[in-house]
Design a protein around this motif. Structure first.
Motif, PDB file in Angstrom:
ATOM      1  N   GLY A 111       0.803  -1.217   0.000  1.00  0.00           N
ATOM      2  CA  GLY A 111       0.000   0.000   0.000  1.00  0.00           C
ATOM      3  C   GLY A 111       0.837   1.269   0.000  1.00  0.00           C
ATOM      4  O   GLY A 111       0.300   2.369   0.068  1.00  0.00           O
ATOM      5  N   LYS A 112       2.160   1.102  -0.089  1.00  0.00           N
ATOM      6  CA  LYS A 112       3.036   2.280  -0.068  1.00  0.00           C
ATOM      7  C   LYS A 112       3.910   2.320  -1.315  1.00  0.00           C
ATOM      8  O   LYS A 112       4.067   1.321  -2.005  1.00  0.00           O
ATOM      9  CB  LYS A 112       3.961   2.207   1.156  1.00  0.00           C
ATOM     10  CG  LYS A 112       3.214   2.337   2.451  1.00  0.00           C
ATOM     11  CD  LYS A 112       4.115   2.141   3.626  1.00  0.00           C
ATOM     12  CE  LYS A 112       3.244   2.093   4.872  1.00  0.00           C
ATOM     13  NZ  LYS A 112       4.004   1.728   6.042  1.00  0.00           N
ATOM     14  N   PRO A 113       4.521   3.470  -1.550  1.00  0.00           N
ATOM     15  CA  PRO A 113       5.523   3.519  -2.614  1.00  0.00           C
ATOM     16  C   PRO A 113       6.826   2.875  -2.144  1.00  0.00           C
ATOM     17  O   PRO A 113       7.264   3.126  -1.025  1.00  0.00           O
ATOM     18  CB  PRO A 113       5.737   5.027  -2.834  1.00  0.00           C
ATOM     19  CG  PRO A 113       4.677   5.719  -2.046  1.00  0.00           C
ATOM     20  CD  PRO A 113       4.277   4.778  -0.950  1.00  0.00           C
ATOM     21  N   ILE A 114       7.403   2.010  -2.983  1.00  0.00           N
ATOM     22  CA  ILE A 114       8.747   1.496  -2.709  1.00  0.00           C
ATOM     23  C   ILE A 114       9.555   1.726  -3.972  1.00  0.00           C
ATOM     24  O   ILE A 114       9.068   1.493  -5.083  1.00  0.00           O
ATOM     25  CB  ILE A 114       8.743   0.015  -2.263  1.00  0.00           C
ATOM     26  CG1 ILE A 114      10.163  -0.454  -1.930  1.00  0.00           C
ATOM     27  CG2 ILE A 114       8.089  -0.893  -3.274  1.00  0.00           C
ATOM     28  CD1 ILE A 114      10.199  -1.775  -1.144  1.00  0.00           C
ATOM     29  N   PHE A 115      10.746   2.216  -3.794  1.00  0.00           N
ATOM     30  CA  PHE A 115      11.530   2.697  -4.932  1.00  0.00           C
ATOM     31  C   PHE A 115      12.913   2.078  -4.870  1.00  0.00           C
ATOM     32  O   PHE A 115      13.500   1.962  -3.802  1.00  0.00           O
ATOM     33  CB  PHE A 115      11.644   4.229  -4.836  1.00  0.00           C
ATOM     34  CG  PHE A 115      11.968   4.892  -6.134  1.00  0.00           C
ATOM     35  CD1 PHE A 115      10.977   5.158  -7.061  1.00  0.00           C
ATOM     36  CD2 PHE A 115      13.277   5.242  -6.442  1.00  0.00           C
ATOM     37  CE1 PHE A 115      11.275   5.751  -8.268  1.00  0.00           C
ATOM     38  CE2 PHE A 115      13.583   5.846  -7.650  1.00  0.00           C
ATOM     39  CZ  PHE A 115      12.581   6.104  -8.564  1.00  0.00           C
TER      40      PHE A 115
END
Lengths: 302, 382, 351
Positions: free
Chosen positions: B76-80
Motif C-alpha cells: 500500500g506504499k511507494p517502494i523505490f
C-alpha cells in the motif's frame, strides 16, 4: 625373527539378536522410513525406544511418530574412520536428541569438516538406500543447513553493437580500429556510440598503431578463480600511437620487475591462423626497446 | 526546497562474511526495525521506502524490492529501487532525502543491503561474456594502476596505504558492527602478501553480508528525537569510465560533487569547517586520493595528512571513524553505511568511535571506475 | 510544489531484434532526438536519470555501458533505477521539485531479444518457495487471468477483444511491432500458451529505447508551446506473494490513481501498461475509467513491449497527445513485478 611370537587371530561371528516387542517395532518402522519413539509411564518420549526407562520402570508400549530431525547434544569428530564405521570419510559421532523426545540417540553426522559441527546444531536423518530393519537404516544424520541451493540457468544471446563490431572485425584482420567524432578530433579505441565531450557517435573509423606507451600498470600476484595466467604477471594501460585514451592489456616479454611507467610497447600477436574476433588475438604487449616516453608526454592519460 | 530533512533513526546489522543465520528479508528487517525503533516509529508510520542494492546478480533475485516489499511493511506504499553501482548506498539516501525535501513524503525509510554470501562476487561481477576481454586482472586490477599513477604524481610515501589500513582497522576495533576486528601493526600490514602491486592483501576491503537503514523525516517529525541529523547538502555526479584526457586519479566528477555539497552547506574551508568524514575507501590508497579530490588536502598532499596521523580519531580530521569500507563491505550497503556513520557522528550516537563534539560530517560514496559519486553533509544544527 | 511537465518524447521503433545496437547505441540516438525536439543539448540538462535491468543483457552493471551513449563531460548529475524508465521519470520529477534545476532527461532501454524473458522474470519471484518451481511470467499472468474468469469478472472473449482493439489501434502507430485487423474468433482459436492465455493475449518481445525531457515552470513554457503538465503522480506496491493477494483486482493501482487524482476530472485517454490482455481490464476498473476513455491509442504493451521501456513509452505516448493539443487530460500508467504488483500512475494536462 623377533624373540616374541605373534600370529593373527580373528574373532568373528554373526549373532542372532532377539529384539523383543519394543525394539522390533522401532526397527521395523525404520525399514519403512518412519522414526518412532515410545512413551514412558511418566509421559516422556524415548528414541530409540526401550522397554523400560532408566529407573527401570516399564515403558508404556505406546508409540509416537517423530519428525526425522533433531539437535546435537554432544559430538566427537572422527578424522580417520575405522573399518567398522558406517562412513569411510571423516565424520562425527554425536548424541542427537530427536525432536519431541527426552533422551538422545547415538549416531553419525556426515558434516564433511569439524568446522561444521556444533553442539546445538540441527540435523536430519539421511535414510539408507537399502533398508533392512537395523539402526543402519538411518545411514547417518546430516546438518540442516540454513540455506538452500538456488540454481539459475539462463541462456542469452550476445550481440555487440555496430561500433564494437567494427573494432572486433578489425582485430580479425590484425588491425586496431579506433573511432573519432570530427568535432572533437579525439580517437577512441574501440569506437563509441557517443564521444563523451560532444555526445555524437565516433563514426569516423581510423586504424591506430599496435605500438604505444605503457602509462601505468599493476603486477598481479594474487591467484583467483577464472584466472588464465600464473601470477606474477603485469596488467597495464597502454595509449596506442594515434589514440587519445588507454586500452588495458597484459605486459610481458620482459621480467616483471623491469616494467616501468612510460615504457614503449608493441603488441605481440598470436599466430595469424589463430586469429578470432577478439582482443585476445594480441597475447600481450612487450617492450620495443625504444627510449621511455617522458612523464609529461603521457601524464594527462593517468 | 520545500522542506528540511533530518535523519532521526539509524540501524544496521552486525556485518559478517556470511550471515547464514538470517534470510535476506531477515537481514534487512534487523536494520530497518532498529532504525524505526531509534526513531520511535513503526512500519505503519512510514510513508515511503527507498531501497538500494548493487547488482541483482549477487543474490540472484531480479528487482528484489518486489520480493522484499512485505518484509519492509511496504504494501500500500511507494517502494523505490535505486542502482548506481558502488555509489548506490549513497545515491539511495540522496533519493530518500529528496522525497522529504521536495515535500512529497514526510517520513521515509531507506534501506540498503547486500548478502554477498548468497553467491560468489567474482562470478557475479565478471561473467565470461562472448566478445569481451576475459578476466585477466581481478578485482583490484583496474584500481592498482591508478594507485601507481597517484604515487608517481604525488611522489607519495610508499607506506601511506599501509598507514590507512592500520588506522581504519584500529577504528574498526571500536565498532561492534564492523565485519573485521583486526588489531594490526604497521609491520604486520606491510608484511602481508602483495596482490596487485602496489596493493597488498592487508590494503583491501573484505566482502560482507549486511544491511543498513535510516529514517528520514521533515521538520514536523524531526521533533520525535532530541538529536536529529539535519541534511545540509546532497549531490551526485557522473562521468564516463574512459575518455581522452580523463584524470582518473582525481576525477572531476568527484571534485564537483564535493563543491556542490559544500556550497549548499555554506562551507568554504572543508578542512576547518567539517569535523569528520566517512569516505568510500575500498583500497587503502583511496584515502589520500579522496582527501585531495574532496578538498581536504591540496593536490599531491593527501598522503602527508595520512602519514602525519591527521586522519585518526582524536586528530584534527578524522576519516572513517567506523573503520570504513576497509573493515566492512556489503557492497550495496557500503555507501549508505558511510552516510549513516556521518549522521551518527553529528547525533552524538557513535559510541566508542564518536568524534568529540562533532557538528558537521560528510558521507561519501563512489562507484564504477571512479566515475559515480554521491555525497551528503549532515549537521547537528538545522 | 513546482509544476513539472513533459516537454518532449522520442522512441526507437520497437522491433523483435535490433541487430547492430548495444546499450549505448540505443541510448545515443533517442536521447539526442528528445533534446533536439526542444532545441537543447546535454549541457542544458540539470539531471539525467535512466531505468533498466541487468537481467536483459545478463550482465552486471549494464547501465554503466549506457552512460557511454551520453555526452557526460563536464560531469553530469545522474542516477539510475533498476526499474522501468517511468520510475526514472518519477525520480526526475522529485529532483525538479527542489527548484535548483529546471530540466531533466529521462531515458530507458530494453533489449528483449538477448534474453529468455519469461524465464528471466521468474527471478522476480520469491527465491525460497516460487523461483525453484520455475514460474515463468506467462504462467504467472495466466494464474491471474484464470482467477479473473473464475470470479465471473471477465471471459476469454473479453481478453480477445482487448487484444483485437490494441492491435487495431497500433495500425496508426509507426513504432508498434504487432499490429493488424484481427478477429476475436480468430484469436480464440489460438492454442493456449498457459491456459487461459493464448499468444495474442500476451505481449510481444521488443527491442527499443525511449527518452523524455522534463522541465519545470517557466522553463517548460519556453521549451514548448503546450507542455504536458504532471498534475499528479504516485506509485504503490502490493504484497509480493500471489497467495496473499486478490489477483482479480489491483488495490495498489486504485490507491495510486486516487493519489494522482485520476478521478478529479474528465479523462480523454489512458495509456495503460498492461502486458497481458486481462490486465487492462483489471487496471481499467482500478482506475475507475469511464467507458468513453480512449484506452491505449498507441496499441499499448500488446503491440510493443520492450521491457523497462514499455512503461516510459506509455508516459511518452500519453504526453504526445497533450503536447499536440489532441487531448487535455491524459493518464499514464506503468507496472512492475509479477501480476501487477507495483503500479505508477500520472495525470498529464494541457493548460
Amino acid at each position: 625373527m623377533s624373540d616374541f611370537l605373534s600370529a593373527p587371530y580373528v574373532l568373528e561371528y554373526t549373532y542372532t539378536r532377539s529384539t523383543g516387542p519394543v525394539i522390533a517395532r522401532f526397527l521395523e518402522s525404520l525399514r519403512y522410513g518412519v522414526l518412532e519413539g515410545v512413551k514412558t509411564a511418566d509421559g516422556r518420549v524415548l528414541c530409540p525406544p526401550l522397554e523400560y526407562d532408566e529407573a527401570g520402570t516399564a515403558t508404556t508400549g505406546e508409540f509416537v511418530q517423530l519428525r526425522p530431525a533433531g539437535t546435537v547434544k554432544s559430538w566427537t569428530w572422527v578424522p580417520k574412520p575405522r573399518k567398522g564405521h558406517p562412513l569411510d570419510r571423516p565424520f562425527a559421532f554425536a548424541l542427537i536428541q530427536i525432536d519431541g523426545t527426552d533422551n538422545a540417540m547415538v549416531h553419525l553426522v556426515d558434516a564433511e569438516k569439524p568446522k561444521r559441527m556444533k553442539t546445538g546444531m540441527r540435523v536430519r536423518v539421511r535414510w539408507a538406500e537399502e533398508r533392512n530393519g537395523t539402526i543402519r537404516d538411518i545411514a547417518c544424520f546430516e546438518p540442516v543447513l540454513p540455506y538452500l541451493p538456488g540454481p539459475v540457468h539462463l541462456q542469452y544471446d550476445v550481440r555487440p553493437g555496430q561500433h564494437y563490431t567494427a573494432f572486433l572485425k578489425g582485430l580479425e584482420e590484425g588491425k586496431l580500429i579506433g573511432g573519432c567524432d570530427p568535432q572533437s578530433g579525439k580517437v577512441y579505441v574501440p569506437p563509441r556510440a557517443a564521444d563523451p565531450v560532444t555526445g555524437d557517435p565516433t563514426s569516423e573509423y581510423v586504424e591506430v598503431a599496435d605500438t604505444g606507451v605503457l602509462t601505468t600498470f599493476t603486477i598481479i600476484r594474487i591467484p583467483f578463480e577464472g584466472q588464465k595466467l600464473k601470477p606474477p604477471y603485469c596488467f597495464g594501460a597502454i595509449v596506442l600511437d594515434g589514440a587519445d585514451m588507454p586500452i588495458y592489456h597484459l605486459i610481458s616479454g620482459v621480467p616483471y620487475d623491469q616494467i616501468r611507467m612510460g615504457m614503449r610497447v608493441k603488441a605481440k600477436w598470436k599466430p595469424r591462423e589463430q586469429w578470432e574476433t577478439s582482443l585476445e588475438n594480441i597475447l600481450y604487449f612487450e617492450p620495443t626497446g625504444e627510449p621511455d616516453a617522458p612523464f609529461e608526454s603521457y601524464e594527462e592519460h593517468l | 526546497m520545500a522542506e528540511q530533512c533530518a535523519v532521526i533513526g539509524i540501524g544496521q546489522t552486525k556485518h559478517r562474511e556470511s550471515r547464514r543465520d538470517v534470510s535476506m528479508p531477515g537481514l534487512i528487517r534487523i536494520a530497518a526495525l532498529q532504525a524505526l525503533e531509534d526513531a520511535d516509529m513503526a512500519f505503519e508510520d512510514v510513508d515511503a521506502i527507498v531501497i538500494g542494492t548493487a547488482p541483482d546478480m549477487f543474490e540472484g533475485i531480479m528487482m528484489p524490492e518486489l520480493f522484499l516489499a512485505d518484509a519492509l511493511g511496504a504494501a500500500g506504499k511507494p517502494i523505490f529501487r535505486v542502482h548506481t553501482a558502488g555509489s548506490v548506498g549513497g545515491s539511495t539516501a540522496v533519493v530518500a532525502s529528496h522525497l522529504v525535501q521536495a515535500g512529497v513524503h514526510e517520513k521515509v525509510l531507506t534501506v540498503a543491503f547486500e548478502k554477498q554470501s548468497e553467491s560468489n562476487a567474482m562470478w557475479a561481477l565478471s561473467p565470461a561474456i562472448p566478445f569481451q576481454p576475459q578476466l585477466v586482472a581481478g578485482a583490484g586490477g583496474y584500481f592498482a594502476p591508478l594507485m601507481r599513477s597517484y604515487i608517481r604524481r604525488a611522489d607519495a610515501h610508499p607506506d601511506t596505504g599501509c598507514m590507512v589500513a592500520v588506522k581504519d582497522r584500529a577504528h574498526g576495533m571500536l565498532n561492534p558492527y564492523a565485519h573485521l576486528h583486526l588489531d594490526q601493526s604497521l609491520e604486520e600490514v606491510k608484511a602481508a602478501p602483495m596482490l596487485w602491486d602496489p596493493i597488498r592483501y592487508s590494503e583491501t576491503c573484505p566482502s560482507s553480508d549486511g544491511a543498513v537503514a535510516m529514517v528520514l523525516v521533515d521538520d514536523k517529525h524531526a521533533k520525535r528525537v532530541k538529536n536529529p541529523a539535519w541534511v545540509r547538502g546532497t549531490s551526485v555526479r557522473t562521468e564516463r569510465t574512459f575518455f581522452a584526457g580523463r584524470d582518473q586519479v582525481n576525477p572531476r566528477a568527484g571534485q564537483q560533487c564535493a563543491k556542490d555539497v559544500y556550497d549548499q552547506a555554506g562551507i568554504t574551508n572543508p578542512l576547518s569547517e567539517i569535523d569528520c568524514a566517512e569516505i568510500y575507501v575500498p583500497f587503502s590508497w583511496f584515502e589520500p586520493m579522496w582527501l585531495e579530490n574532496l578538498g581536504f588536502a591540496e593536490e599531491g598532499l593527501g598522503w602527508k595528512m595520512t602519514m602525519e596521523g591527521q586522519t585518526k580519531l582524536g586528530a584534527n580530521m578524522p576519516i572513517n571513524m567506523s573503520g570504513g569500507v576497509m573493515c566492512t563491505n556489503p557492497i550495496g550497503a557500503s555507501g549508505m553505511l558511510r552516510f549513516a556513520e556521518a549522521a551518527r557522528q553529528v547525533r552524538g550516537t557513535a559510541d566508542k568511535h564518536q568524534v568529540d563534539g562533532a557538528k558537521v560530517a560528510v558521507g561519501h560514496a563512489y562507484g564504477g571506475g571512479s566515475q559515480f559519486f554521491a555525497m551528503w553533509i549532515v549537521s547537528s544544527e538545522r | 510544489m513546482r509544476n513539472v511537465a513533459i516537454v518532449s518524447f522520442a522512441q526507437l521503433p520497437s522491433v523483435r531484434v535490433s541487430h547492430a545496437t548495444d546499450e549505448a547505441e540505443l541510448v545515443q540516438p533517442v536521447t539526442s532526438q528528445a533534446m533536439n525536439q526542444v532545441g537543447i543539448n546535454q549541457d542544458d540538462i540539470g539531471f539525467t536519470c535512466s531505468g533498466s535491468t541487468d537481467y536483459l543483457p545478463g550482465r552486471p552493471f549494464s547501465f554503466v555501458a549506457a552512460v557511454d551513449g551520453l555526452k557526460a563531460w563536464p560531469p553530469i548529475r545522474e542516477s539510475h533505477v533498476e526499474m522501468d524508465g517511468a520510475f526514472a521519470l518519477y525520480e526526475a520529477w522529485v529532483r525538479l521539485l527542489h527548484g535548483d534545476i529546471d530540466t531533466a532527461l529521462v531515458f530507458s532501454f530494453g533489449k528483449c531479444s538477448l534474453a529468455p524473458v519469461p524465464d528471466v522474470l521468474n527471478l522476480q519471484n520469491d527465491p525460497y518457495y516460487v523461483q525453484p518451481l520455475g514460474l515463468d511470467s506467462i504462467s504467472a499472468a495466466a494464474l491471474q487471468a484464470q482467477a479473473l474468469i473464475d470470479s465471473g469478472k471477465a471471459t476469454e472473449r473479453d481478453f480477445a477483444e482487448v487484444a483485437v482493439r490494441n492491435r487495431k489501434n497500433a495500425l496508426a502507430n509507426p513504432n508498434a511491432q504487432i499490429k493488424g485487423n484481427f478477429s476475436v474468433d480468430e484469436l480464440l482459436k489460438e492454442p493456449y500458451l498457459s491456459s487461459p492465455l493464448r499468444k495474442s493475449f500476451c505481449p510481444p518481445l521488443s527491442d527499443s529505447a525511449a527518452a523524455i525531457v522534463l522541465a519545470a515552470g517557466d522553463a517548460a513554457k519556453k521549451l514548448t508551446k503546450r507542455p504536458a503538465w504532471i498534475r499528479g503522480i504516485d506509485h504503490r506496491t502490493e504484497p509480493h506473494s500471489l497467495g496473499q493477494r486478490d489477483l482479480t483486482s489491483s488495490p495498489s493501482a486504485k490507491l495510486a490513481a486516487e493519489k494522482a487524482g485520476v478521478g478529479d476530472g474528465k479523462v480523454d485517454l489512458a495509456e495503460l501498461h498492461a502486458p497481458f490482455a486481462h490486465q487492462e481490464l483489471i487496471l481499467r476498473e482500478a482506475l475507475g475509467l469511464a467507458d468513453d476513455v480512449s484506452i491505449n491509442p498507441s496499441g499499448g504493451a500488446l503491440a510493443a513491449n520492450s521491457l523497462m521501456t514499455a512503461g516510459l513509452i506509455r508516459f511518452g505516448e500519453a504526453a504526445s497527445h497533450v503536447l499536440a493539443g489532441k487531448a487535455d487530460r491524459a493518464v499514464a500508467h506503468t507496472t512492475n513485478g509479477v501480476c501487477l504488483q507495483h503500479n505508477l500512475i500520472a495525470v498529464l494536462e494541457g493548460e
